[in-house]
Design a protein around this motif. Sequence first.
Motif, PDB file in Angstrom:
ATOM      1  N   SER A  60       0.832  -1.206   0.000  1.00  0.00           N
ATOM      2  CA  SER A  60       0.000   0.000   0.000  1.00  0.00           C
ATOM      3  C   SER A  60       0.869   1.259   0.000  1.00  0.00           C
ATOM      4  CB  SER A  60      -0.938   0.006   1.226  1.00  0.00           C
ATOM      5  OG  SER A  60      -1.888  -1.033   1.137  1.00  0.00           O
ATOM      6  N   SER A  63       2.351   1.688  -3.461  1.00  0.00           N
ATOM      7  CA  SER A  63       1.385   2.205  -4.430  1.00  0.00           C
ATOM      8  C   SER A  63       1.135   3.698  -4.218  1.00  0.00           C
ATOM      9  CB  SER A  63       0.066   1.432  -4.322  1.00  0.00           C
ATOM     10  OG  SER A  63      -0.862   1.888  -5.280  1.00  0.00           O
ATOM     11  N   PRO A 226       8.367   2.384  -5.014  1.00  0.00           N
ATOM     12  CA  PRO A 226       7.796   1.051  -4.802  1.00  0.00           C
ATOM     13  C   PRO A 226       8.838  -0.054  -4.854  1.00  0.00           C
ATOM     14  CG  PRO A 226       7.027   1.997  -6.883  1.00  0.00           C
ATOM     15  CD  PRO A 226       7.693   3.083  -6.121  1.00  0.00           C
ATOM     16  N   LYS A 370      -8.536   4.675  -4.378  1.00  0.00           N
ATOM     17  CA  LYS A 370      -8.702   3.805  -5.541  1.00  0.00           C
ATOM     18  C   LYS A 370     -10.114   3.912  -6.125  1.00  0.00           C
ATOM     19  CE  LYS A 370      -6.795  -0.253  -6.000  1.00  0.00           C
ATOM     20  NZ  LYS A 370      -5.715  -0.002  -6.967  1.00  0.00           N
ATOM     21  N   LYS A 377      -3.838   7.580 -11.407  1.00  0.00           N
ATOM     22  CA  LYS A 377      -3.187   6.314 -11.071  1.00  0.00           C
ATOM     23  C   LYS A 377      -1.687   6.537 -10.932  1.00  0.00           C
ATOM     24  CE  LYS A 377      -7.033   3.932 -11.641  1.00  0.00           C
ATOM     25  NZ  LYS A 377      -7.726   3.289 -10.507  1.00  0.00           N
ATOM     26  N   GLU A 381       0.334   0.018  -9.307  1.00  0.00           N
ATOM     27  CA  GLU A 381      -1.038  -0.159  -8.827  1.00  0.00           C
ATOM     28  C   GLU A 381      -1.233  -1.589  -8.311  1.00  0.00           C
ATOM     29  OE1 GLU A 381      -3.764   2.026  -8.539  1.00  0.00           O
ATOM     30  OE2 GLU A 381      -2.126   3.446  -8.761  1.00  0.00           O
TER      31      GLU A 381
END
Length: 436
Positions: A60, A63, A226, A370, A377, A381
């Motif tokens: 999470s 993202s 990420p 989301k 975005k 994702e």
Amino acid sequence: MTPQALHRHIGLFALVIYGVGDILGAGIYALIGKAAGEMGNGIWMAFLASMVAAGLTGLSYASLGSRYPRAGGASFFTHHAFKSNFLAYVIGLAALSSGVTSMAAGSRAFAGYFTTLVSAVPVDLVVVTFCLVLAGVVIRGIRESMWMNMLCTGIELGGLLLVISVGAKFIGSVDYTSTVTVANPAGDLSFSLILSGAVLTFYSFVGFEDIINVSEEVKNPESTMPKGILLAVLIASTIYVTISLVAVSVIPAAELATSSAPLVDVVKRAAPWFPPIAFAFIAMFAVANTALLNFIMGSRLIYGMANQGLMPKVLGKVSRRRTPYVSSLAVLGFMLVLALTGNIASLARATSVLLLICFMMVNLALVVLKYRKGEPKGRFEIPAVVPVLGTVVCALMLSYAKIEEIKVAGAILVVIVILYFVIRPASISSNPANAD
């Protein structure tokens, strides 16, 4: 780039080292014994459960970091999702409190190790000097901080790899499904036992969330963040599970549980030729690394909150070297007060509870974002089920926290709420367009 922007010096390799150094920290050097007292030979199961909780929340964070590479971390995400000054303030200061508490505990631990080697130096003098040196490095610049982090992480990781290398030949000598302990003489293995152990071992995984707070100093953060978070969690998890298997293979779990320096004892038993004093130096570097990275996190969190309007604007100022020096001085002051009082043991026990609350809010924030129409975005994702599961797992672990930990965390949250209504922060800006 505006004059008040931070400088982007951190690449993927440095970010992974930062994350691994922050996650490994000093906790594993003492925590392994406490975990053995609860889980017996099955401590690896507790670490795996903690890894799942950290991994889900790490996904999470990864993202959200790819969407909004901003200093401020959980505070920024919470406000952007829920549009609540109050929630953003509480979550931000909860994260800050856990970090500064960890730093204060680390400074006293460092002083403890140091004075065993040089007994003539007063503990408080070592504490103050340690804090000032850390502040000097952080204020000097992120590049210098990363070099110090690499040095400390290399030594810290070297100590853990030493444990693995000298103890590897013992692996396979015990039953790793046995959970026999003094409190559990029958060795009953249950879901609740694993979760209870996971709450304890979860403290070893905190740190990956700190990566978010250096987002504004990372090169190509949308893709680097990420990757850095996920690689750091994966590397640290592999080391933890291996260390747990080695430790109970070399020393019986019951004996390990009573040790004040479990990994030192593992090395003594597995490699009696290795000088014990060397491990004291390794532990000092591990403690210093944890404190350094929490210092960076705290200064960037305050800087980010100041830019949002949650803190006085002066705390958002940066130096000519592009470091948030005013927020760094604020962290130094907070750290010195806690460290010199020495009254930090009960606060440290609440760190995991505070962070689990923060993690729940971050997971929920991603779910909200989301499903919000028009929300851009990111480059990384994940399915909505991931943050949902992350929220559930964090809530389950909170339900197994000890009542004392919950009381202390609750008291800290009450103080934060009172501060909010006293300070009355101005309207916050959470516009992701301001990220650069």
